[in-house]
Design a protein around this motif. Structure first.
Motif, mmCIF file in Angstrom:
data_model
loop_
_atom_site.group_PDB
_atom_site.id
_atom_site.type_symbol
_atom_site.label_atom_id
_atom_site.label_comp_id
_atom_site.label_asym_id
_atom_site.label_seq_id
_atom_site.Cartn_x
_atom_site.Cartn_y
_atom_site.Cartn_z
ATOM 1 N N PHE A 175 -29.227 -3.286 87.471
ATOM 2 C CA PHE A 175 -30.626 -2.884 87.698
ATOM 3 C C PHE A 175 -30.609 -1.676 88.623
ATOM 4 O O PHE A 175 -30.233 -1.795 89.787
ATOM 5 C CB PHE A 175 -31.420 -4.033 88.329
ATOM 6 C CG PHE A 175 -31.453 -5.285 87.475
ATOM 7 C CD1 PHE A 175 -30.355 -6.158 87.432
ATOM 8 C CD2 PHE A 175 -32.586 -5.588 86.718
ATOM 9 C CE1 PHE A 175 -30.398 -7.303 86.646
ATOM 10 C CE2 PHE A 175 -32.621 -6.738 85.927
ATOM 11 C CZ PHE A 175 -31.523 -7.597 85.883
ATOM 12 N N ILE A 176 -31.000 -0.517 88.081
ATOM 13 C CA ILE A 176 -30.917 0.733 88.846
ATOM 14 C C ILE A 176 -32.329 1.151 89.245
ATOM 15 O O ILE A 176 -33.201 1.316 88.388
ATOM 16 C CB ILE A 176 -30.266 1.848 87.997
ATOM 17 C CG1 ILE A 176 -28.854 1.414 87.553
ATOM 18 C CG2 ILE A 176 -30.211 3.153 88.774
ATOM 19 C CD1 ILE A 176 -28.240 2.321 86.493
ATOM 20 N N THR A 177 -32.550 1.315 90.546
ATOM 21 C CA THR A 177 -33.851 1.762 91.030
ATOM 22 C C THR A 177 -33.714 3.184 91.555
ATOM 23 O O THR A 177 -32.825 3.452 92.377
ATOM 24 C CB THR A 177 -34.358 0.833 92.154
ATOM 25 O OG1 THR A 177 -34.437 -0.497 91.617
ATOM 26 C CG2 THR A 177 -35.723 1.258 92.664
ATOM 27 N N LEU A 178 -34.568 4.069 91.060
ATOM 28 C CA LEU A 178 -34.484 5.473 91.487
ATOM 29 C C LEU A 178 -35.795 6.164 91.174
ATOM 30 O O LEU A 178 -36.630 5.617 90.445
ATOM 31 C CB LEU A 178 -33.288 6.159 90.838
ATOM 32 C CG LEU A 178 -33.287 6.577 89.364
ATOM 33 C CD1 LEU A 178 -31.941 7.190 89.004
ATOM 34 C CD2 LEU A 178 -33.608 5.464 88.415
ATOM 35 N N PRO A 179 -36.044 7.352 91.760
ATOM 36 C CA PRO A 179 -37.314 8.041 91.484
ATOM 37 C C PRO A 179 -37.522 8.205 89.984
ATOM 38 O O PRO A 179 -36.575 8.419 89.223
ATOM 39 C CB PRO A 179 -37.124 9.391 92.188
ATOM 40 C CG PRO A 179 -36.171 9.106 93.298
ATOM 41 C CD PRO A 179 -35.241 8.061 92.768
ATOM 42 N N GLU A 180 -38.799 8.114 89.604
ATOM 43 C CA GLU A 180 -39.180 7.998 88.194
ATOM 44 C C GLU A 180 -38.728 9.153 87.321
ATOM 45 O O GLU A 180 -38.479 8.976 86.136
ATOM 46 C CB GLU A 180 -40.720 7.924 88.144
ATOM 47 C CG GLU A 180 -41.240 6.960 87.165
ATOM 48 C CD GLU A 180 -42.748 6.762 87.370
ATOM 49 O OE1 GLU A 180 -43.215 5.645 87.119
ATOM 50 O OE2 GLU A 180 -43.438 7.730 87.777
ATOM 51 N N ASN A 181 -38.600 10.344 87.930
ATOM 52 C CA ASN A 181 -38.323 11.499 87.062
ATOM 53 C C ASN A 181 -36.829 11.750 86.825
ATOM 54 O O ASN A 181 -36.451 12.810 86.341
ATOM 55 C CB ASN A 181 -39.018 12.769 87.583
ATOM 56 C CG ASN A 181 -38.620 13.109 88.997
ATOM 57 O OD1 ASN A 181 -38.119 12.255 89.733
ATOM 58 N ND2 ASN A 181 -38.843 14.346 89.401
ATOM 59 N N TYR A 182 -35.951 10.793 87.154
ATOM 60 C CA TYR A 182 -34.538 10.922 86.799
ATOM 61 C C TYR A 182 -34.289 10.492 85.357
ATOM 62 O O TYR A 182 -34.799 9.455 84.925
ATOM 63 C CB TYR A 182 -33.665 10.060 87.713
ATOM 64 C CG TYR A 182 -33.264 10.757 88.998
ATOM 65 C CD1 TYR A 182 -32.098 11.522 89.059
ATOM 66 C CD2 TYR A 182 -34.057 10.659 90.136
ATOM 67 C CE1 TYR A 182 -31.736 12.170 90.229
ATOM 68 C CE2 TYR A 182 -33.697 11.310 91.314
ATOM 69 C CZ TYR A 182 -32.546 12.065 91.353
ATOM 70 O OH TYR A 182 -32.181 12.707 92.497
ATOM 71 N N VAL A 183 -33.480 11.265 84.654
ATOM 72 C CA VAL A 183 -32.977 10.845 83.342
ATOM 73 C C VAL A 183 -31.636 10.175 83.607
ATOM 74 O O VAL A 183 -30.810 10.708 84.340
ATOM 75 C CB VAL A 183 -32.795 12.055 82.407
ATOM 76 C CG1 VAL A 183 -32.176 11.610 81.082
ATOM 77 C CG2 VAL A 183 -34.132 12.742 82.166
ATOM 78 N N VAL A 184 -31.431 8.989 83.032
ATOM 79 C CA VAL A 184 -30.209 8.231 83.296
ATOM 80 C C VAL A 184 -29.451 7.994 81.997
ATOM 81 O O VAL A 184 -30.022 7.591 80.986
ATOM 82 C CB VAL A 184 -30.544 6.873 83.959
ATOM 83 C CG1 VAL A 184 -29.277 6.055 84.186
ATOM 84 C CG2 VAL A 184 -31.279 7.096 85.278
ATOM 85 N N GLY A 185 -28.149 8.279 82.035
ATOM 86 C CA GLY A 185 -27.253 7.888 80.943
ATOM 87 C C GLY A 185 -26.322 6.833 81.494
ATOM 88 O O GLY A 185 -25.757 7.018 82.569
ATOM 89 N N ALA A 186 -26.164 5.701 80.781
ATOM 90 C CA ALA A 186 -25.405 4.594 81.371
ATOM 91 C C ALA A 186 -24.738 3.755 80.296
ATOM 92 O O ALA A 186 -25.048 3.845 79.108
ATOM 93 C CB ALA A 186 -26.344 3.707 82.203
ATOM 94 N N THR A 187 -23.814 2.916 80.751
ATOM 95 C CA THR A 187 -23.250 1.868 79.907
ATOM 96 C C THR A 187 -24.376 0.895 79.554
ATOM 97 O O THR A 187 -25.224 0.605 80.392
ATOM 98 C CB THR A 187 -22.167 1.112 80.699
ATOM 99 O OG1 THR A 187 -21.191 2.049 81.149
ATOM 100 C CG2 THR A 187 -21.503 0.042 79.853
#
Ligand SMILES: [Zn+2]
Length: 977
Positions: A175-187
């Protein structure tokens, strides 16, 4: 093993605040009472970690010298088991490993819950794989992670750059919490992520419609509000994520070849190389398709590639998601993306131990990489598409016809030809940095390609697919792969799995002669190598393959049958499938006088070795010294890369001023024994230049120096100690002007040639470790009028600042006997070294024997190594010594590598009429300007024990100009791979 991690990104302080819970099950048959946990962010904690030390050894010292604010670490750990606090401690050697102690033994098959909070200070993203560049985040190897416990016990391992990982399979919920405007690429797959996916889809539509990307690389302000993304994935052994507010997004889909299931592909990238990334979905799709086709279908739902500021190789793989560094061009980007996506198979799904058997992931993956390129781009050549490179100036260098695969073969040959290669089966950390690429990646790729060519694609693919199906989500070992190949092919593949994988034995088949009658053609084949492996012969016509036959291994010399046909030559391995060490003996022509010798090709400048030609390279050269003035000429040489056993250089130079033909020549043969010595080099060098501007005729010297030199084989390839023993006979011929009274009663002169020889036995121990390097050199010289023994040693105490330190040089020399009947002091020891002690003409002095002028102030650190012309007393002769000399030379950087202070101390012993005299202590000290450190340095004296009064201050300044070390032939040969 099940992981649940809650993590919050603090993008102001570049920190992660997290809490982790692991459901740990003992899958081994043994009870365990402690567990090794990896804490890999601590690899960036200080200069002492295994990572910092390995990078330093690999000549990448940035982490070793990094200031504290760039470093990273993990802290705030507090391990609990089933909610109960427990004892734990750091591994005594590696701070990125810890051991937690269980309150009671965990029996086979039982589970416990391990939990801990943790914070990560994210290092600057210039060191390795975890890091941030501004607010662009690469979050990899970031959470506490149990080591593997298998039938061989625990496998704890410090984080390293060179050498990847080995981890347990499990399920991840992150569960990753971060500012809304980040684009995240993840497993993993997003759970309840409809809103996020809709947002990404919208971005993807926008990106697909963009034709012109901007140059802006600044970071938008972070949103006030945060979001929490839940990623879930099963059957993976790692979890990584990447976050950047600037990412453009592209989305695609690919249907798998066997199951017809559909997989989503994502690309995320900044403006930096957006125009290249525009096509990245095609690369992701094709890689996923071909790897599935050849090895087995991709078992997960999505494949992502992100553009990142990676500092360990061109890209790095994680399950489902790969990070790609700067690529420069389309082909580079495609190759890296497809390679990293391919690691989902060879690393992700087939979880081999990458630290112990790196070839099982990097090597087999590189074989697939080459296959992908050959399949998708059949006209691709080493330097580009054949249509792009042929008929361009590149043709002048005769390098446009090499296949794409040649790059892997060349990498292998570079060190294999110099007896510096290592086996494919070796622990990752034991390779030299060059061999890690040349052997693990390149040689493995070409030997598996060879196996495929021999078995045929169908059988090869059947083996790999069975390997995939039997071992997916498990930890296969080399013997598991071998077992499948041998069972499926019903062959003994010892030549492959024993010889090619486990040793450095080379393959070299030679074609000899032809025996033919009406019904049969027989070819004489000799195995000159150390591996008896299958080989192919092709019948050729006008350079094209007409027919090819494969043959079973032979270990000596045999005649083999070949079908009748209309051929003008026969060639071993015409398709270039076999990692042959020497292709020059592979062709037999049916006509002509020299049936096995290739035609001569005179080739401008240099090229890669072309086995179908006898290459002779040439290049114009020029030189200058004060005696010969300007010289021009031509260098001829037989090799550039890779090295050959017989190598020669002939470089004549003509001087317009002296009208002399000078120059340099050498010929050496390298015996590359299989043990004790890495190289035994036999040969000779010769040189000739004007050494004295005698009026009216410039006088020349000629030097011929045959030698034999032994390089001891290193016990460990990565060790820095190198031992060389050499025996050289220097034969020096000098033109001398001798005056005589002629018949007319006036003085005339004639030119005689005088000869002397010096035999030299040298033992050289060199340790070029990055911190505190040293060398010791012992030399015994023998001539017909003297014998002397010299010891020179250098030691550097390195400062904690790159390329700076305190250098100590010690010289001690003693004549064993000295009957210098010539009455000159030429062979005596000299406090100030340089030209006066260079009777072997080893150094290049621009103004040799000049009386005055700035060139006369060039010197080299030899003998006493005094930087200035100091004497122990007013007696100038005490610069020289006919008995012994000791000297100590000190030099220390001040603020930078460009500026030093230096001091020299020395004493000499003289012998005359059976009395020994010992001098006072001579010294000098001053300031050195290292314009190009160790090549061009200028020495300004401050104080000398005895000023040579006739010199003004300007004349006391001396400089070194080490031109020898800039010789391109020397540089190519001596570069340490
Ligand atoms: Zn790789």
């Amino acid at each position: 093993m099940n992981y649940e991690i809650h993590v919050e990104l603090d993008d102001k302080n570049h920190r992660l605040v997290a809490f982790e819970t692991i459901e740990y099950r003992n899958n081994s048959p043994h009870p365990i009472d402690s567990i090794y946990i990896h804490l890999w962010p601590n690899a960036y904690k200080n200069y002492n970690t295994a990572l910092a030390q390995q990078k330093l050894e690999n000549n990448e010292p940035n982490l070793y010298y990094a200031p504290d604010e760039q470093l990273g670490y993990i802290d705030s750990l507090s391990f609990k088991i089933n909610e109960e606090s427990i004892q734990w401690k750091f591994d005594p050697q590696h701070k990125d490993i810890c051991i937690i102690y269980l309150p009671q033994q965990l029996q086979s098959g039982e589970s416990i819950k391990i939990s801990t909070p943790f914070n990560v200070k994210i290092p600057l993203g210039i060191f390795s794989r975890l890091g941030h560049i501004g607010q662009s985040y690469q979050i990899t190897q970031w959470y506490p992670k149990p080591a593997v416990f298998d039938k061989n016990g625990w496998h704890p391992m410090p984080y390293l750059d060179q050498g990847e990982f080995y981890s347990e399979y499990g399920t991840f919920d992150v569960f990753i919490t971060l500012p809304e405007n980040y684009v995240v690429g993840a497993t993993g797959d997003l759970i309840d992520g409809e809103k996020e996916v809709a947002w990404l889809n919208q971005k993807a539509i926008k990106t697909a419609q963009t034709n012109q990307f901007e140059y802006d690389m600044s970071f938008p302000t972070s949103s006030e509000t945060t979001k929490t993304l839940h990623y879930h994935q099963e059957n993976v052994h790692d979890f990584a994520w990447f976050a950047d507010k600037r990412y453009h997004v592209l989305k695609g889909e690919i249907e798998l070849p066997h199951s017809k299931r559909k997989v989503t592909t994502w690309a995320m990238f900044t403006n930096n190389e957006a125009n290249l990334w525009k096509n990245s979905i095609e690369y992701l799709n094709d890689a996923t398709y071909y790897y599935s086709l050849w090895n087995g279908d991709y078992p997960y739902n999505q494949v992502t590639a992100v553009d990142g500021a990676l500092s360990a190789g061109g890209g790095m793989e994680y399950p489902n998601v790969t990070v790609i560094g700067e690529s420069g061009n389309d082909f580079g980007l495609e190759t890296v993306i497809m390679h990293e996506v391919g690691h989902n198979w060879f690393y992700g799904i087939l979880g081999s131990n990458e630290r112990d058997h790196p070839w099982m992931d990097e090597g087999i993956n590189s074989m697939n990489e080459n296959r992908y390129i050959e399949t998708k781009y059949p006209s691709r050549r080493l330097l580009g598409d054949s249509a792009e490179v042929e008929n361009t100036p590149l043709d002048w260098f005769d390098i446009t016809h090499y296949k794409h695969k040649s790059s892997y073969e060349l990498m292998y040959l570079l060190n294999a030809r110099r007896n510096k290669d290592q086996p494919i089966e070796e622990k990752a950390a034991n390779y030299t940095p060059f061999n890690y690429g040349a052997i693990v990646y390149s040689k493995t790729a070409i030997v598996f390609d060879y196996l495929k060519a021999y078995l045929g694609e169908e059988l090869y693919d059947k083996c790999m697919q069975r390997y995939f199906n039997e071992w997916k989500f498990k930890h296969p070992q080399p013997e598991d792969l071998r077992k499948i190949f041998e069972e499926e092919t019903s062959e003994n593949l010892s030549w492959f799995f024993d010889d090619l994988i486990q040793t450095t034995k080379k393959i070299d088949y030679k074609i000899g002669q032809l025996k033919s009658d009406e019904n049969t053609t027989q070819l004489k084949i000799k195995n000159k190598g150390k591996v008896a492996s299958p080989f192919s012969i092709s019948g050729m016509k006008e350079g094209k393959i007409v027919t090819t036959q494969w043959y079973q291994p032979i270990s000596t010399t045999e005649f083999v049958d070949f079908p009748k046909g209309d051929f003008d030559s026969y060639r071993i391995d015409a398709q270039l499938d076999i990692p042959e060490i020497n292709r020059n003996n592979n062709t037999l022509k049916t006509k002509g006088l020299f049936k096995t010798i290739e035609p001569l090709r005179l080739q401008w400048a240099g090229s890669i070795e072309n086995p179908n030609k006898t290459q002779l390279f040439y290049a114009p050269i020029a030189g200058w010294n004060n005696n010969d003035k300007f010289m021009f000429g031509m260098a001829f040489y037989n090799t550039v890369i890779p090295a050959k056993k017989l190598e020669y250089v002939l470089a004549p130079l003509y001087s317009v001023s002296s009208e002399n033909t000078n120059g340099y020549a050498s010929v050496y043969y390298h015996i590359l024994p299989s043990n004790t010595f890495q190289d035994v080099k036999i040969g000779a060098m010769a040189s000739s230049f004007t050494y004295l501007n005698f009026n009216p005729q410039p006088l020349e010297y000629y030097k011929i120096a045959p030698s034999i030199s032994f390089n001891l084989k290193k016990k460990r390839a990565r060790q820095f100690n190198a031992l060389n023993i050499s025996l050289t006979s220097f034969n020096i011929f000098e033109e001398k002007a001798n005056y005589y009274l002629n018949e007319a009663g006036s003085y005339d002169h004639k030119i005689d040639v005088e000869k002397f020889y010096i035999n030299s036995l040298k033992v050289n121990l060199d340790n070029e470790r990055p911190i505190n390097p040293f060398k010791v050199n012992v030399e015994f010289q023998q001539a017909d009028h003297f014998m002397k023994l010299n010891l020179t040693s250098n030691y550097r105490f390195s400062y904690k600042k790159e390329k700076t330190g305190f250098d100590i040089r010690l010289f001690a020399g003693k004549f064993i006997n000295n009957n210098d009947i010539r009455g000159n002091r030429r062979f005596n020891y000299n406090l100030s070294g340089g030209e006066a002690s260079d009777y072997l003409y080893n150094e290049i002095f621009l103004g040799r024997n000049s009386i005055d002028g700035v060139l006369n102030q060039q010197f080299a650190v030899t003998d006493g190594g005094f930087k200035n012309l100091a004497t122990p007393e007013a007696d100038n002769s005490f610069i020289y010594a006919n008995n012994w000399l000791v000297a100590l030379n000190l030099k220390s950087n001040l603020f930078s590598k460009g500026l030093s202070i230096y001091a020299d101390f020395g004493m000499v012993g003289e012998k005359a009429n059976n009395t020994n005299r010992t001098s006072d202590l001579a010294y000098d000290f001053g300031v050195a300007l290292n314009v190009i450190p160790s090549i061009f340095e200028i020495y300004f004296p401050i104080k000398m024990s005895s000023d040579l009064n006739q010199l003004n201050y300007g004349e006391k300044i001396r400089f070194t100009l080490n031109i020898n070390s800039l010789n391109p032939f020397k540089m190519i040969r001596e570069i340490e791979l």
